[in-house]
Design a protein around this motif. Structure first.
Motif, mmCIF file in Angstrom:
data_model
loop_
_atom_site.group_PDB
_atom_site.id
_atom_site.type_symbol
_atom_site.label_atom_id
_atom_site.label_comp_id
_atom_site.label_asym_id
_atom_site.label_seq_id
_atom_site.Cartn_x
_atom_site.Cartn_y
_atom_site.Cartn_z
ATOM 1 N N ALA A 177 0.715 -1.292 -0.091
ATOM 2 C CA ALA A 177 0.168 -0.237 -0.576
ATOM 3 C C ALA A 177 1.034 1.026 -0.194
ATOM 4 C CB ALA A 177 -0.925 -0.312 1.005
ATOM 5 N N VAL A 178 0.519 2.034 -0.547
ATOM 6 C CA VAL A 178 1.539 3.473 -1.111
ATOM 7 C C VAL A 178 1.194 4.409 0.564
ATOM 8 C CG1 VAL A 178 1.376 5.594 -2.094
ATOM 9 C CG2 VAL A 178 1.228 3.921 -3.086
ATOM 10 N N GLY A 179 -0.076 3.978 1.154
ATOM 11 C CA GLY A 179 -0.613 4.493 2.560
ATOM 12 C C GLY A 179 -0.485 3.501 3.615
ATOM 13 N N ASN A 180 -1.445 3.640 4.456
ATOM 14 C CA ASN A 180 -1.817 2.313 5.156
ATOM 15 C C ASN A 180 -2.692 1.034 5.079
ATOM 16 O OD1 ASN A 180 -0.599 4.247 7.753
ATOM 17 N ND2 ASN A 180 -2.906 5.626 7.127
ATOM 18 N N GLY A 181 -2.552 0.008 5.949
ATOM 19 C CA GLY A 181 -2.945 -1.185 5.454
ATOM 20 C C GLY A 181 -2.187 -1.999 4.556
ATOM 21 N N GLY A 182 -1.213 -2.471 4.301
ATOM 22 C CA GLY A 182 -0.521 -3.408 3.320
ATOM 23 C C GLY A 182 -1.448 -4.134 3.276
ATOM 24 N N GLY A 183 -2.373 -5.083 3.496
ATOM 25 C CA GLY A 183 -2.775 -5.855 3.534
ATOM 26 C C GLY A 183 -4.602 -5.646 3.445
ATOM 27 N N ILE A 184 -4.831 -5.499 4.389
ATOM 28 C CA ILE A 184 -6.346 -4.545 4.367
ATOM 29 C C ILE A 184 -6.518 -3.792 5.607
ATOM 30 C CG2 ILE A 184 -8.504 -5.833 6.013
ATOM 31 C CD1 ILE A 184 -7.085 -9.079 5.878
ATOM 32 N N TYR A 185 -7.136 -2.810 5.422
ATOM 33 C CA TYR A 185 -7.708 -1.467 5.176
ATOM 34 C C TYR A 185 -8.659 -1.468 6.213
ATOM 35 C CZ TYR A 185 -7.224 3.683 6.085
ATOM 36 O OH TYR A 185 -7.422 4.802 6.336
ATOM 37 N N ASP A 200 1.843 3.092 7.906
ATOM 38 C CA ASP A 200 1.498 2.317 8.757
ATOM 39 C C ASP A 200 0.324 1.091 8.841
ATOM 40 O OD1 ASP A 200 2.306 4.173 10.506
ATOM 41 O OD2 ASP A 200 0.383 5.038 10.950
ATOM 42 N N GLY A 201 1.001 -0.458 9.691
ATOM 43 C CA GLY A 201 -0.478 -0.781 9.101
ATOM 44 C C GLY A 201 0.235 -2.409 8.019
ATOM 45 N N ARG A 209 4.358 2.816 11.876
ATOM 46 C CA ARG A 209 3.978 2.039 12.318
ATOM 47 C C ARG A 209 3.625 0.749 12.560
ATOM 48 N NH1 ARG A 209 3.067 7.750 14.022
ATOM 49 N NH2 ARG A 209 1.029 7.348 13.077
ATOM 50 N N GLY A 210 3.074 -0.148 13.179
ATOM 51 C CA GLY A 210 2.285 -1.445 12.760
ATOM 52 C C GLY A 210 2.575 -2.287 12.155
ATOM 53 N N GLY A 211 3.771 -3.200 12.375
ATOM 54 C CA GLY A 211 4.098 -3.970 11.655
ATOM 55 C C GLY A 211 3.677 -4.746 10.400
ATOM 56 N N ILE A 240 -0.171 -5.107 12.897
ATOM 57 C CA ILE A 240 -1.932 -4.686 12.822
ATOM 58 C C ILE A 240 -1.169 -2.518 13.944
ATOM 59 C CG2 ILE A 240 -3.721 -4.520 13.890
ATOM 60 C CD1 ILE A 240 -3.532 -7.257 14.168
ATOM 61 N N SER A 241 -2.472 -1.787 12.644
ATOM 62 C CA SER A 241 -1.972 -1.164 13.803
ATOM 63 C C SER A 241 -3.368 -0.019 13.889
ATOM 64 C CB SER A 241 -0.833 -0.455 12.163
ATOM 65 O OG SER A 241 -1.781 1.847 12.347
ATOM 66 N N LEU A 242 -3.361 0.048 14.437
ATOM 67 C CA LEU A 242 -4.693 1.246 15.273
ATOM 68 C C LEU A 242 -4.777 2.041 15.665
ATOM 69 C CD1 LEU A 242 -5.247 -1.716 18.199
ATOM 70 C CD2 LEU A 242 -5.897 -2.301 15.458
ATOM 71 N N VAL A 243 -6.141 3.045 15.002
ATOM 72 C CA VAL A 243 -6.010 4.283 14.727
ATOM 73 C C VAL A 243 -7.667 4.519 15.416
ATOM 74 C CG1 VAL A 243 -5.839 6.530 12.719
ATOM 75 C CG2 VAL A 243 -4.549 3.938 12.489
ATOM 76 N N GLY A 244 -7.009 5.716 15.983
ATOM 77 C CA GLY A 244 -8.975 6.264 16.601
ATOM 78 C C GLY A 244 -9.006 5.925 17.343
ATOM 79 N N PHE A 245 -8.709 5.879 18.584
ATOM 80 C CA PHE A 245 -8.686 4.594 20.044
ATOM 81 C C PHE A 245 -9.816 6.185 20.565
ATOM 82 C CE2 PHE A 245 -4.425 2.868 19.466
ATOM 83 C CZ PHE A 245 -5.382 2.024 19.774
#
Length: 87
Positions: A8-16, A39-40, A66-68, A70-75
């Protein structure tokens, strides 16, 4: 199921996952060898809900920030991120 070798160019290489009403359930799934330029590397969950269930693996993913795996955003609050991991 297998999610692998994605970038992914941005976040979530496998799943977003994005959105407070979004939900992801992985059962007997492998998320591996994915990459994110942010991230992620494996999975990014942004204001959503995810369950990584029995016989699932998140391995060998990389992220430039961050998060090789899993990355969590929006807590916080009712719109926060929820992650459940079972054996």
């Amino acid at each position: 199921s297998v999610v692998q070798n994605s970038t992914a160019v941005g976040n979530g290489g496998g799943i977003y996952v994005d959105g407070a009403t979004s939900e992801l359930k992985l059962n007997n799934t492998k998320v591996r060898n994915n990459q994110a330029n942010a991230d992620g590397g494996g999975i990014t969950i942004r204001f959503g809900k995810a369950e990584v269930l029995a016989k699932s693996e998140v391995t060998s993913n990389t992220a430039h920030n961050r998060g090789g795996g899993i990355s969590l955003v929006g807590f916080g609050g009712n719109n926060g991120v929820r992650l459940k991991i079972d054996d």
